[in-house]
Design an enzyme around this catalytic site. Structure first.
Site, short mmCIF file in Angstrom:
data_model
loop_
_atom_site.label_atom_id
_atom_site.label_comp_id
_atom_site.label_asym_id
_atom_site.label_seq_id
_atom_site.Cartn_x
_atom_site.Cartn_y
_atom_site.Cartn_z
CB VAL A 198 -8.82 5.50 7.34
CG1 VAL A 198 -8.44 4.98 5.91
CG2 VAL A 198 -9.40 4.82 8.54
CD GLU A 199 -8.29 4.43 12.47
OE1 GLU A 199 -9.03 3.27 13.03
OE2 GLU A 199 -7.45 4.45 11.57
CD GLU A 227 -2.81 -1.03 2.38
OE1 GLU A 227 -4.14 -0.62 2.14
OE2 GLU A 227 -2.43 -1.16 3.60
CE1 TYR A 257 -20.79 24.09 -3.86
CE2 TYR A 257 -21.63 25.01 -2.08
CZ TYR A 257 -21.68 24.84 -3.47
OH TYR A 257 -22.71 25.20 -4.08
CE LYS A 274 -7.22 1.52 2.56
NZ LYS A 274 -5.79 1.18 3.43
#
Length: 117
Positions: free
Chosen positions: A72-73, A21, A53, A98
């Protein structure tokens, strides 16, 4: 509290704990809800008073392009901090997915909420 939202924003980034990864870019899907009082921008029809935005999307894409996190945290926590600091929103909820991380699931991820409503 009014909300401005961005739904289903896909960004590519380096994310993951496995060696394979670390050498590829993977897609993350983001859903954001941001606390923002829309009365002032609505009253004057003024972008300068609004939570832009489009500008947020550009900033999120730039953040993802530079990021290289294991978790991801970590991605979610750091992105939330950047957005709140740079755009001045008092509250946000960020859902980060994910896709494909677990073959039997459509996606996995985290949802965080920061600030005060």
């Amino acid at each position: 509290m009014d909300k401005v939202f961005i739904e289903g924003l896909e960004v590519d980034t380096v994310i993951g704990v496995y060696d394979w990864e670390r050498g590829i870019r993977q897609c993350l899907r983001l859903d954001l809800e941001c606390g923002w009082d829309v009365r002032a921008p609505a009253a004057g029809d003024a972008l300068a008073c609004a939570l832009d935005y489009a500008a947020m999307t550009v900033r999120i894409q730039a953040f993802a392009g530079e990021a290289q996190f294991l978790l991801v945290e970590t991605f979610a926590e750091r992105l939330a901090g950047v957005l709140m600091a740079e755009f001045g929103m008092p509250w946000l909820r960020l859902r980060l997915t994910k896709p494909g991380a677990v073959p039997a699931a459509a996606g996995v991820g985290v949802e965080i909420e920061r600030g005060c409503r």
